[in-house]
Design a protein around this motif. Structure first.
Motif, short mmCIF file in Angstrom:
data_model
loop_
_atom_site.label_atom_id
_atom_site.label_comp_id
_atom_site.label_asym_id
_atom_site.label_seq_id
_atom_site.Cartn_x
_atom_site.Cartn_y
_atom_site.Cartn_z
N PHE A 12 21.01 27.32 64.20
CA PHE A 12 21.83 27.16 65.21
C PHE A 12 23.08 25.91 64.90
CE2 PHE A 12 17.60 28.52 66.71
CZ PHE A 12 18.08 29.49 67.64
N GLN A 13 23.41 25.75 63.91
CA GLN A 13 24.42 24.68 63.34
C GLN A 13 25.48 25.39 62.65
OE1 GLN A 13 21.84 22.12 61.01
NE2 GLN A 13 22.09 20.62 62.46
N GLU A 14 26.60 24.80 62.79
CA GLU A 14 27.77 25.19 62.00
C GLU A 14 28.22 23.95 60.87
OE1 GLU A 14 29.37 27.91 61.52
OE2 GLU A 14 29.37 28.94 63.52
N ARG A 15 28.79 24.29 59.89
CA ARG A 15 29.03 23.43 58.83
C ARG A 15 30.54 23.24 58.89
NH1 ARG A 15 24.52 25.67 57.42
NH2 ARG A 15 22.93 24.29 56.25
N LYS A 16 30.87 21.85 58.79
CA LYS A 16 32.49 21.80 58.97
C LYS A 16 32.59 20.58 57.31
CE LYS A 16 34.64 20.72 62.58
NZ LYS A 16 35.17 20.06 63.89
N ALA A 17 33.66 21.27 56.63
CA ALA A 17 34.02 20.48 55.35
C ALA A 17 35.13 19.52 55.82
CB ALA A 17 34.19 21.40 54.37
N PHE A 18 35.10 18.43 55.35
CA PHE A 18 36.26 17.37 55.32
C PHE A 18 36.70 16.96 53.91
CE2 PHE A 18 33.62 16.97 59.29
CZ PHE A 18 34.80 16.83 60.32
N ALA A 19 37.80 16.67 53.98
CA ALA A 19 38.26 15.84 52.77
C ALA A 19 39.27 14.78 53.01
CB ALA A 19 38.90 16.97 51.64
N ALA A 20 39.02 13.72 52.53
CA ALA A 20 39.93 12.33 52.89
C ALA A 20 40.48 11.73 51.39
CB ALA A 20 39.27 11.38 53.68
N VAL A 21 41.88 11.64 51.53
CA VAL A 21 42.26 10.65 50.34
C VAL A 21 42.04 9.24 50.42
CG1 VAL A 21 44.50 9.89 49.34
CG2 VAL A 21 44.50 12.30 50.18
N ILE A 22 41.40 8.76 49.43
CA ILE A 22 40.94 7.31 49.44
C ILE A 22 42.22 6.72 49.07
CG2 ILE A 22 39.33 5.70 48.40
CD1 ILE A 22 37.57 8.24 47.67
N ALA A 23 42.50 5.43 49.92
CA ALA A 23 43.51 4.72 49.78
C ALA A 23 43.41 3.79 48.51
CB ALA A 23 43.90 3.93 51.16
#
Length: 499
Positions: free
Chosen positions: A488-499
């Motif tokens: 009952f879950q969806e997976r959302k992938a994130f990526a962020a540039v580290i300053a």
């Protein structure tokens, strides 16, 4: 839940106990009647037990709209503390009202009293407690670490989100188990739900809805409970564009139709379907013990269980010996009034189901199987005597098709290779069992059988933390355990540039 009236068909959410005669649907926080009703029968007598609201597409549309609003416009999907509290309240309410639920389950399902202390009631209540506890500790974020790309550092992670609005459609045989094994993890995940009870056992499911309305802080629209005799209601739930997930327990034939119907909107579909599980008795096993397990298993809830081992595979040289032992054990099965604590086996759910079982037995005998014992209708009610068929052809209808009755088919095999071949000779792959004096031999053979669950020498796999489901046409996905939450879950992938 709401406390004011909303027109002539809606009533206040307080008052009647879970076991009361009048049962109402739960839609958008309101306990509601419908413009028409349909009867629910006591399968032990054939008499009308009560009447359930017969929802149509109008009521179902309202339930779906309520679930959609609750998911999109409230904090239910993101407020973990609220979900933990509400699941705890539901667990407490079910525990407090379990005696009322027990009597209703015995009367409507035909479940022997002894089974309500296990899989018919008390074990399902434990599922709710399990998911309340799991939610407190289950990580909703998974860190994937940092990496360097073209001179920059990037952090990557995955977040688990609620999948959305769930249509949960249940079968009649274990209504508390089937409802709570869908409802508890869906709520824990942050989903909102429209739960449709089986037409043969609507009152039990409606009682769950009343407890939710009267004894929990679950917000309006998060849980909606409907009952109906109209097939259009199920079709609407599986095709509606506002439904994100369909979870269904029932026959494989219906599961195929649901998959096809849901494909138009590419819904996430989770199916727990039929089974034709094999109990494999190896040549070094304790035959007397195996005979006992085989007889009592096939008569559990009158054989109305998708994971029941309805095929008994035995060494060809010991076929007649084992058949005689099983027949003797079947003679000890007590059946009758399910309210009697000394009764082991109750009735089939309906005259329609008894006709199906009796017809399959008759055709099996015509095809060459030997009727050793049973094969009789027993009145009043919808009882069918414990039945043993020997010398069964592994390719015959009785060996291939799910029967959902207290009918055991004995099939002879030549060696271990032949036993594995026959066990896998099925469109189903839900469960099974292997018996041997050598546990490692049993485990090695069990690993070659393509099913979702397996019992070794009587081991019990059924528990809230154990994933349950099948291979092949026994279904898609798993109920219970951590996998049951993740359905009952969806997976959302994130990526962020580290300053």
């Amino acid at each position: 839940m709401r406390s004011q009236d909303q027109g002539p068909v809606a009533t206040r959410t307080g008052g009647e106990a879970a076991g009361g005669a009048a049962k109402r649907m739960l839609i958008d926080g309101w306990l509601m009647e419908a413009g028409r009703t349909f009867p629910s029968l006591n399968p032990a007598t054939g008499a009308v037990l009560g009447h359930a609201p017969d929802a149509g597409t109008v009521e179902t549309e309202a339930a779906i709209a309520a679930a959609r609003r609750a998911f999109d416009n409230t904090t239910w999907a993101t407020d973990v503390e609220l979900r933990v509290r509400c699941l705890g309240q539901l667990h407490h309410a079910l525990t407090e009202h379990k005696e009322e639920l027990r009597e209703l389950t015995i009367a409507e399902v035909g479940a022997p009293r002894v089974t309500t202390y296990g899989a018919q009631l008390e074990e399902p209540i434990g599922i709710v407690g399990y998911y309340a506890d799991l939610l407190r500790e289950h990580p909703m974020t998974e860190e994937l670490g940092e990496t360097e790309i073209r001179g920059q550092r990037h952090r990557r992670w995955v977040e688990k989100e609620a999948a959305g609005v769930v249509a949960a459609i249940t079968a009649y045989n274990y209504p508390n188990q089937l409802a709570l094994a869908k409802l508890a993890p869906a709520l824990a995940a942050g989903c909102t739900v429209v739960l449709k009870g089986a037409p043969d056992t609507p009152l039990v499911t409606l009682a769950l809805g009343e407890l939710i309305a009267q004894h929990t802080d679950i917000p309006p629209g998060v849980v909606n409970v409907v009952t109906s005799s109209d097939v259009a209601v199920g079709e609407l739930l599986t095709t509606h564009p506002d439904v994100d997930v369909v979870t269904f327990t029932g026959s494989t034939a219906t599961g195929r139709r649901i998959m096809a119907a849901a494909s138009a909107t590419v819904k996430k579909v989770f199916l727990e379907l039929g089974g034709k599980s094999a109990m494999v008795v190896l040549d070094d096993a304790d035959f007397a013990l195996c005979a006992q397990f085989a007889a009592f298993t096939i008569c559990s809830h009158a054989g109305q269980g998708c994971a029941i081992t309805s095929r008994l595979l035995v060494p060809r040289a010991r076929h007649d010996e084992i058949v005689a032992q099983v027949a003797a054990m079947l003679g000890h099965i007590t059946y009758g009034d399910p309210a009697d604590p000394d009764i082991y086996m109750g009735p089939l759910i309906s005259e329609r189901q008894r006709d199906k079982v009796d017809g399959m037995v008759a055709r099996a005998v015509e095809a060459g199987a030997k009727l050793v014992t049973g094969g009789k209708r027993i009145d009043p009610g919808f009882f069918y005597s414990p039945t043993l068929l020997a010398d069964v052809d592994p390719d015959s209808e009785i060996a291939q098709e799910e029967i959902f009755g207290p009918v055991l088919a004995v099939i002879a095999y030549d060696d271990d290779e032949d036993a594995v071949r026959i066990a896998n000779n099925s469109i189903y792959g839900l469960s099974g069992a292997v018996y041997s004096a050598d546990e490692q031999r049993a485990i090695a053979l069990a690993r070659r059988i393509r099913t979702g669950t397996l019992s070794i020498n009587g081991g019990n796999y059924f528990a809230p933390n154990v994933p349950f489901g099948g291979y092949k046409q026994s279904g898609i996905g798993r109920e219970m355990g951590v996998p049951g939450l993740e359905e009952f879950q969806e997976r959302k992938a994130f990526a962020a540039v580290i300053a």
